[in-house]
Design a protein around this motif. Structure first.
Motif, PDB file in Angstrom:
ATOM      1  N   ALA A  50      34.012   0.739  15.065  1.00 48.76           N
ATOM      2  CA  ALA A  50      34.086   1.025  13.647  1.00 48.76           C
ATOM      3  C   ALA A  50      35.114  -0.118  12.962  1.00 48.76           C
ATOM      4  N   HIS A  51      35.243   0.116  11.521  1.00 46.01           N
ATOM      5  CA  HIS A  51      36.399  -0.614  11.213  1.00 46.01           C
ATOM      6  C   HIS A  51      37.016   0.121   9.965  1.00 46.01           C
ATOM      7  N   PHE A  52      38.248  -0.197   9.597  1.00 49.05           N
ATOM      8  CA  PHE A  52      38.962   0.549   8.444  1.00 49.05           C
ATOM      9  C   PHE A  52      39.576   1.950   9.205  1.00 49.05           C
ATOM     10  N   SER A  53      38.790   2.696   9.750  1.00 45.98           N
ATOM     11  CA  SER A  53      39.043   3.858  10.315  1.00 45.98           C
ATOM     12  C   SER A  53      37.968   4.327  11.461  1.00 45.98           C
ATOM     13  N   ALA A  54      38.498   5.210  12.250  1.00 45.54           N
ATOM     14  CA  ALA A  54      37.201   5.650  13.245  1.00 45.54           C
ATOM     15  C   ALA A  54      36.439   6.743  12.539  1.00 45.54           C
ATOM     16  N   GLU A  55      36.595   7.075  11.449  1.00 42.93           N
ATOM     17  CA  GLU A  55      35.876   8.128  10.774  1.00 42.93           C
ATOM     18  C   GLU A  55      34.343   8.060  10.885  1.00 42.93           C
ATOM     19  N   SER A  56      33.719   6.909  10.735  1.00 45.51           N
ATOM     20  CA  SER A  56      32.486   6.735  10.855  1.00 45.51           C
ATOM     21  C   SER A  56      31.832   7.025  12.155  1.00 45.51           C
ATOM     22  N   ALA A  57      32.551   6.453  13.150  1.00 45.65           N
ATOM     23  CA  ALA A  57      32.163   6.611  14.633  1.00 45.65           C
ATOM     24  C   ALA A  57      32.113   8.232  15.068  1.00 45.65           C
ATOM     25  N   ALA A  85      29.520  -0.366  13.398  1.00 49.65           N
ATOM     26  CA  ALA A  85      28.344  -0.897  14.048  1.00 49.65           C
ATOM     27  C   ALA A  85      27.764   0.163  14.944  1.00 49.65           C
ATOM     28  N   CYS A  86      26.624   0.197  15.309  1.00 48.17           N
ATOM     29  CA  CYS A  86      25.934   1.282  16.298  1.00 48.17           C
ATOM     30  C   CYS A  86      24.991   0.862  16.954  1.00 48.17           C
ATOM     31  N   LEU A  87      25.235   1.002  18.504  1.00 50.03           N
ATOM     32  CA  LEU A  87      24.260   0.626  19.222  1.00 50.03           C
ATOM     33  C   LEU A  87      23.562   1.599  20.153  1.00 50.03           C
ATOM     34  N   LEU A  88      22.275   1.959  19.897  1.00 51.37           N
ATOM     35  CA  LEU A  88      21.618   3.287  20.862  1.00 51.37           C
ATOM     36  C   LEU A  88      20.984   2.756  21.646  1.00 51.37           C
ATOM     37  N   VAL A  89      20.914   3.056  23.158  1.00 51.52           N
ATOM     38  CA  VAL A  89      20.220   2.372  24.230  1.00 51.52           C
ATOM     39  C   VAL A  89      19.707   3.789  24.893  1.00 51.52           C
ATOM     40  N   PHE A  90      18.585   3.708  25.213  1.00 55.62           N
ATOM     41  CA  PHE A  90      17.607   4.886  26.070  1.00 55.62           C
ATOM     42  C   PHE A  90      16.926   4.220  27.277  1.00 55.62           C
ATOM     43  N   ASP A 142      12.210   5.800  33.311  1.00 54.48           N
ATOM     44  CA  ASP A 142      11.358   5.108  34.114  1.00 54.48           C
ATOM     45  C   ASP A 142      11.766   3.381  34.140  1.00 54.48           C
ATOM     46  N   ASN A 143      10.619   2.729  33.964  1.00 56.94           N
ATOM     47  CA  ASN A 143      10.949   1.421  34.068  1.00 56.94           C
ATOM     48  C   ASN A 143      11.088   0.552  32.585  1.00 56.94           C
ATOM     49  N   TYR A 144      11.656   1.095  31.754  1.00 56.16           N
ATOM     50  CA  TYR A 144      11.384   0.824  30.510  1.00 56.16           C
ATOM     51  C   TYR A 144      12.906   1.139  29.732  1.00 56.16           C
ATOM     52  N   LEU A 145      13.450   0.199  28.871  1.00 59.85           N
ATOM     53  CA  LEU A 145      14.757   0.345  28.255  1.00 59.85           C
ATOM     54  C   LEU A 145      14.506   0.069  26.522  1.00 59.85           C
ATOM     55  N   TRP A 146      14.840   0.975  26.026  1.00 59.03           N
ATOM     56  CA  TRP A 146      14.701   0.854  24.580  1.00 59.03           C
ATOM     57  C   TRP A 146      15.981   0.931  23.790  1.00 59.03           C
ATOM     58  N   TRP A 147      16.104   0.126  22.677  1.00 57.42           N
ATOM     59  CA  TRP A 147      17.387   0.136  21.848  1.00 57.42           C
ATOM     60  C   TRP A 147      17.195   0.322  20.246  1.00 57.42           C
ATOM     61  N   PHE A 148      18.013   0.502  19.822  1.00 57.44           N
ATOM     62  CA  PHE A 148      17.989   0.570  18.339  1.00 57.44           C
ATOM     63  C   PHE A 148      19.585   0.186  17.884  1.00 57.44           C
ATOM     64  N   SER A 149      19.533  -1.036  17.196  1.00 56.70           N
ATOM     65  CA  SER A 149      20.869  -1.756  16.874  1.00 56.70           C
ATOM     66  C   SER A 149      21.134  -1.942  15.690  1.00 56.70           C
ATOM     67  N   ILE A 150      22.119  -1.602  15.149  1.00 59.12           N
ATOM     68  CA  ILE A 150      22.811  -1.571  13.783  1.00 59.12           C
ATOM     69  C   ILE A 150      23.873  -2.187  13.880  1.00 59.12           C
ATOM     70  N   SER A 201      24.038  -8.664  14.672  1.00 63.21           N
ATOM     71  CA  SER A 201      23.578  -8.892  13.220  1.00 63.21           C
ATOM     72  C   SER A 201      24.919  -8.388  12.302  1.00 63.21           C
ATOM     73  N   PHE A 202      25.334  -9.322  11.672  1.00 58.38           N
ATOM     74  CA  PHE A 202      26.157  -8.953  10.779  1.00 58.38           C
ATOM     75  C   PHE A 202      26.244  -8.394   9.446  1.00 58.38           C
ATOM     76  N   TYR A 203      27.249  -7.781   8.895  1.00 52.15           N
ATOM     77  CA  TYR A 203      27.169  -7.051   7.634  1.00 52.15           C
ATOM     78  C   TYR A 203      25.910  -5.786   7.660  1.00 52.15           C
ATOM     79  N   GLU A 204      25.855  -5.453   8.982  1.00 53.60           N
ATOM     80  CA  GLU A 204      24.979  -3.939   9.179  1.00 53.60           C
ATOM     81  C   GLU A 204      26.236  -3.031   9.520  1.00 53.60           C
ATOM     82  N   TRP A 205      25.993  -1.845   9.103  1.00 49.54           N
ATOM     83  CA  TRP A 205      26.908  -0.540   9.357  1.00 49.54           C
ATOM     84  C   TRP A 205      26.099   0.586   9.002  1.00 49.54           C
ATOM     85  N   VAL A 206      26.679   1.468   9.570  1.00 52.96           N
ATOM     86  CA  VAL A 206      26.475   3.107   9.374  1.00 52.96           C
ATOM     87  C   VAL A 206      28.007   3.635   8.669  1.00 52.96           C
ATOM     88  N   GLY A 207      28.178   4.339   7.586  1.00 54.05           N
ATOM     89  CA  GLY A 207      29.432   4.767   7.106  1.00 54.05           C
ATOM     90  C   GLY A 207      29.329   4.464   5.337  1.00 54.05           C
TER      91      GLY A 207
END
Length: 270
Positions: free
Chosen positions: A66-73, A127-132, A135-143, A167-173
């Motif tokens: 996060a930036h500016f504060s940790a509130e979004s995280a 910024a937010c990166l989810l990884v799961f 078995d033998n597979y890796l999934w991700w969802f990247s912001i 990927s720049f200029y992508e966020w949640v918050g």
């Protein structure tokens, strides 16, 4: 189902001038360094959530910068935790339908009216990166610009290390790209190679550290190659950036999966 869990945000403990390396469950290593106060650092806006199945069937990790504060995280972690049962139910689905359902759930949460309203009330974005892995597979969802690496000798021979792109200029918050008509993110699924697969996630403090040789994913791989354990490797990386006077905080999540299933190869090599 027994799940081992950890959630942390830098506003709770900042690790400025302090390196922390610990294990979550049997395999997952979490490394944290809040940056050097001598370089001007005084806070940490990273965060992470780690869930591990007790039978080592799967791992679920969220990495936040996060930036500016940790509130979004803080908001992202609390929202995922409120939806824990929905995630755990999906994690039990057959592998051929699991990842589509997981994508729908994450999009549904981030695009929900309630979540978007909560984002309006926080200071800053993350910024937010989810990884799961199952078995033998890796999934991700990247912001945004957190990094996901998958390290395996067969991939290294072909120059493949990083799975998502920064990927720049992508966020949640507050200024969320999910508040727009069309959300901005990237997602993917990767088949693990046969043998030992090293999954590595990091915030950008590691790759942007001045004078440290980690600007490129292959440099991280080469440093970790031959290291006795993930814990030793993660600590070495954090010590290197500390000694190079990094200001930005760095959070690393690293673990190794042994895949005994045969991975896809070209038909002319069979």
């Amino acid at each position: 189902m027994v799940v081992k869990k950890l959630s942390w945000v830098g506003s709770k403990k900042h690790f400025v001038d302090e390196i922390s390396v610990m294990k979550v469950g049997e395999d997952v290593v979490l490394g944290r360094f809040g940056g050097n106060s001598t370089s001007g650092q005084y806070k940490n806006e990273d965060g992470c959530l780690i869930w591990c199945d007790d039978n080592q069937d799967w791992e679920f990790v969220i990495l936040l910068d996060a930036h500016f504060s940790a509130e979004s995280a803080e908001l992202v972690i609390s929202t995922i935790e409120k939806n824990e049962k929905r995630f755990l139910d999906i994690f039990t689905l057959p592998i051929n339908s699991l990842f589509k359902s997981l994508n729908r759930l994450v999009l549904g949460i981030f695009q929900s009216e309630s979540f978007i309203q909560e984002c309006e009330n926080v200071q800053g974005e993350t910024a937010c990166l989810l990884v799961f892995r199952k078995d033998n597979y890796l999934w991700w969802f990247s912001i945004g610009d957190c990094l996901l690496l998958l390290q395996h000798p067969e991939l290294e021979k072909l120059g493949e290390y990083q799975q998502n792109h920064r990927s720049f200029y992508e966020w949640v918050g507050k200024e969320s790209t999910f508040n727009k008509d069309v959300p901005c993110y990237s997602t993917g699924v990767k088949e693990l190679r046969t043998g030992e697969n090293h999954i590595f996630m990091t915030t950008d403090g590691l790759v942007e550290c001045p004078n440290a040789p980690y600007n490129y994913a292959k440099d991280i791989y080469r440093m970790l190659h031959g290291i006795a354990s993930c814990e030793i490797g993660v600590r070495k990386l954090l010590e290197d950036i500390q000694s190079n006077n990094v200001r930005d905080s760095t959070t690393i999540v690293s673990w190794v999966i042994q895949n005994n299933k045969e991975a896809t190869i070209p038909s002319d090599l069979k």
